[in-house]
Design a protein around this motif. Sequence first.
Motif, PDB file in Angstrom:
ATOM      1  N   GLY A   1       0.812  -1.200   0.000  1.00 59.18           N
ATOM      2  CA  GLY A   1       0.000   0.000   0.000  1.00 59.18           C
ATOM      3  C   GLY A   1       0.848   1.252   0.000  1.00 59.18           C
ATOM      4  O   GLY A   1       0.656   2.135  -0.829  1.00 59.18           O
ATOM      5  N   TYR A   2       1.829   1.326   0.895  1.00 58.61           N
ATOM      6  CA  TYR A   2       2.598   2.576   0.943  1.00 58.61           C
ATOM      7  C   TYR A   2       3.580   2.675  -0.207  1.00 58.61           C
ATOM      8  O   TYR A   2       3.897   3.754  -0.661  1.00 58.61           O
ATOM      9  CB  TYR A   2       3.235   2.835   2.318  1.00 58.61           C
ATOM     10  CG  TYR A   2       4.372   1.923   2.774  1.00 58.61           C
ATOM     11  CD1 TYR A   2       5.562   1.879   2.069  1.00 58.61           C
ATOM     12  CD2 TYR A   2       4.256   1.169   3.930  1.00 58.61           C
ATOM     13  CE1 TYR A   2       6.608   1.074   2.502  1.00 58.61           C
ATOM     14  CE2 TYR A   2       5.291   0.363   4.365  1.00 58.61           C
ATOM     15  CZ  TYR A   2       6.470   0.314   3.643  1.00 58.61           C
ATOM     16  OH  TYR A   2       7.495  -0.466   4.066  1.00 58.61           O
ATOM     17  N   ARG A   3       4.049   1.515  -0.681  1.00 62.03           N
ATOM     18  CA  ARG A   3       4.976   1.564  -1.819  1.00 62.03           C
ATOM     19  C   ARG A   3       4.270   2.165  -3.030  1.00 62.03           C
ATOM     20  O   ARG A   3       4.800   3.031  -3.725  1.00 62.03           O
ATOM     21  CB  ARG A   3       5.492   0.163  -2.138  1.00 62.03           C
ATOM     22  CG  ARG A   3       6.548   0.185  -3.229  1.00 62.03           C
ATOM     23  CD  ARG A   3       7.230  -1.154  -3.381  1.00 62.03           C
ATOM     24  NE  ARG A   3       8.321  -1.062  -4.311  1.00 62.03           N
ATOM     25  CZ  ARG A   3       8.204  -1.264  -5.609  1.00 62.03           C
ATOM     26  NH1 ARG A   3       7.030  -1.584  -6.111  1.00 62.03           N
ATOM     27  NH2 ARG A   3       9.244  -1.126  -6.413  1.00 62.03           N
ATOM     28  N   GLU A   4       3.041   1.660  -3.255  1.00 60.64           N
ATOM     29  CA  GLU A   4       2.273   2.140  -4.392  1.00 60.64           C
ATOM     30  C   GLU A   4       2.028   3.647  -4.293  1.00 60.64           C
ATOM     31  O   GLU A   4       2.180   4.382  -5.255  1.00 60.64           O
ATOM     32  CB  GLU A   4       0.940   1.408  -4.440  1.00 60.64           C
ATOM     33  CG  GLU A   4       0.328   1.369  -5.806  1.00 60.64           C
ATOM     34  CD  GLU A   4      -0.251  -0.019  -6.068  1.00 60.64           C
ATOM     35  OE1 GLU A   4      -1.476  -0.132  -5.988  1.00 60.64           O
ATOM     36  OE2 GLU A   4       0.523  -0.944  -6.318  1.00 60.64           O
ATOM     37  N   LYS A   5       1.666   4.086  -3.084  1.00 65.50           N
ATOM     38  CA  LYS A   5       1.410   5.527  -2.885  1.00 65.50           C
ATOM     39  C   LYS A   5       2.680   6.334  -3.110  1.00 65.50           C
ATOM     40  O   LYS A   5       2.645   7.393  -3.737  1.00 65.50           O
ATOM     41  CB  LYS A   5       0.877   5.774  -1.469  1.00 65.50           C
ATOM     42  CG  LYS A   5      -0.591   5.449  -1.325  1.00 65.50           C
ATOM     43  CD  LYS A   5      -1.036   5.772   0.093  1.00 65.50           C
ATOM     44  CE  LYS A   5      -2.148   4.818   0.539  1.00 65.50           C
ATOM     45  NZ  LYS A   5      -2.227   4.693   1.995  1.00 65.50           N
ATOM     46  N   ALA A   6       3.783   5.838  -2.583  1.00 65.00           N
ATOM     47  CA  ALA A   6       5.046   6.568  -2.730  1.00 65.00           C
ATOM     48  C   ALA A   6       5.436   6.656  -4.203  1.00 65.00           C
ATOM     49  O   ALA A   6       5.928   7.685  -4.672  1.00 65.00           O
ATOM     50  CB  ALA A   6       6.146   5.893  -1.928  1.00 65.00           C
ATOM     51  N   LEU A   7       5.199   5.565  -4.940  1.00 61.16           N
ATOM     52  CA  LEU A   7       5.546   5.574  -6.365  1.00 61.16           C
ATOM     53  C   LEU A   7       4.670   6.542  -7.152  1.00 61.16           C
ATOM     54  O   LEU A   7       5.072   7.058  -8.192  1.00 61.16           O
ATOM     55  CB  LEU A   7       5.408   4.157  -6.947  1.00 61.16           C
ATOM     56  CG  LEU A   7       6.500   3.168  -6.519  1.00 61.16           C
ATOM     57  CD1 LEU A   7       6.187   1.772  -7.040  1.00 61.16           C
ATOM     58  CD2 LEU A   7       7.878   3.603  -6.987  1.00 61.16           C
ATOM     59  N   LYS A   8       3.452   6.779  -6.632  1.00 63.19           N
ATOM     60  CA  LYS A   8       2.581   7.750  -7.302  1.00 63.19           C
ATOM     61  C   LYS A   8       2.998   9.173  -6.981  1.00 63.19           C
ATOM     62  O   LYS A   8       2.878  10.079  -7.793  1.00 63.19           O
ATOM     63  CB  LYS A   8       1.125   7.528  -6.870  1.00 63.19           C
ATOM     64  CG  LYS A   8       0.409   6.514  -7.746  1.00 63.19           C
ATOM     65  CD  LYS A   8      -1.037   6.357  -7.296  1.00 63.19           C
ATOM     66  CE  LYS A   8      -1.601   5.055  -7.862  1.00 63.19           C
ATOM     67  NZ  LYS A   8      -2.773   4.603  -7.122  1.00 63.19           N
ATOM     68  N   LEU A   9       3.486   9.358  -5.735  1.00 59.59           N
ATOM     69  CA  LEU A   9       3.835  10.705  -5.278  1.00 59.59           C
ATOM     70  C   LEU A   9       5.148  11.203  -5.871  1.00 59.59           C
ATOM     71  O   LEU A   9       5.315  12.372  -6.168  1.00 59.59           O
ATOM     72  CB  LEU A   9       3.964  10.713  -3.754  1.00 59.59           C
ATOM     73  CG  LEU A   9       2.689  10.972  -2.960  1.00 59.59           C
ATOM     74  CD1 LEU A   9       2.927  10.612  -1.495  1.00 59.59           C
ATOM     75  CD2 LEU A   9       2.267  12.422  -3.064  1.00 59.59           C
ATOM     76  N   TYR A  10       6.106  10.291  -5.996  1.00 68.61           N
ATOM     77  CA  TYR A  10       7.458  10.712  -6.347  1.00 68.61           C
ATOM     78  C   TYR A  10       7.866  10.188  -7.718  1.00 68.61           C
ATOM     79  O   TYR A  10       7.405   9.140  -8.146  1.00 68.61           O
ATOM     80  CB  TYR A  10       8.452  10.195  -5.291  1.00 68.61           C
ATOM     81  CG  TYR A  10       8.254  10.806  -3.925  1.00 68.61           C
ATOM     82  CD1 TYR A  10       8.546  12.141  -3.707  1.00 68.61           C
ATOM     83  CD2 TYR A  10       7.760  10.045  -2.876  1.00 68.61           C
ATOM     84  CE1 TYR A  10       8.361  12.702  -2.460  1.00 68.61           C
ATOM     85  CE2 TYR A  10       7.565  10.604  -1.619  1.00 68.61           C
ATOM     86  CZ  TYR A  10       7.875  11.937  -1.422  1.00 68.61           C
ATOM     87  OH  TYR A  10       7.686  12.502  -0.183  1.00 68.61           O
ATOM     88  N   PRO A  11       8.749  10.933  -8.388  1.00 75.22           N
ATOM     89  CA  PRO A  11       9.293  10.427  -9.649  1.00 75.22           C
ATOM     90  C   PRO A  11      10.073   9.143  -9.392  1.00 75.22           C
ATOM     91  O   PRO A  11      10.640   8.981  -8.312  1.00 75.22           O
ATOM     92  CB  PRO A  11      10.208  11.559 -10.132  1.00 75.22           C
ATOM     93  CG  PRO A  11      10.488  12.395  -8.940  1.00 75.22           C
ATOM     94  CD  PRO A  11       9.310  12.243  -8.017  1.00 75.22           C
TER      95      PRO A  11
END
Length: 123
Positions: free
Chosen positions: A26-36
């Motif tokens: 869950g957080y990996r996916e969110k982080a990948l959406k937030l950051y380049p």
Amino acid sequence: MGKSDKDKASKVVADSLRARSERDAGYREKALKLYPHICGRCGREFSGKNLQELTVHHRDHDHDNNPADGSNWELLCVYCHDNEHQRQVEAQQGYISSGNGESAAATHSPFADLKSMLEKKKK
Ligand SMILES: [Zn+2]
Ligand SMILES: [Zn+2]
């Protein structure tokens, strides 16, 4: 009776493992959406199959601290991520001065300090 207890226990384990990996994903996916998709240390870019080498680092090293704005996350490739944690370990052991740890390590032997530190600890 013993059998159903065992089944129950293995279900609990399976559930907690699944919950854990769902949370991590869950957080990996969110982080990948937030950051380049770029490593914050070496600047390597990741896409497609490579993307699995890009990992989420927690700035405060608390994997349960996952604010929605991503302020505790940093995308690092597996190599830099390793380095980051290694540096943290070394800093905690206290034989690399904080700040510019790299240059301090390069100019004197960390093992000399380590040795005297270990000797101090024995007392
Ligand atoms: Zn990197
Ligand atoms: Zn990390």
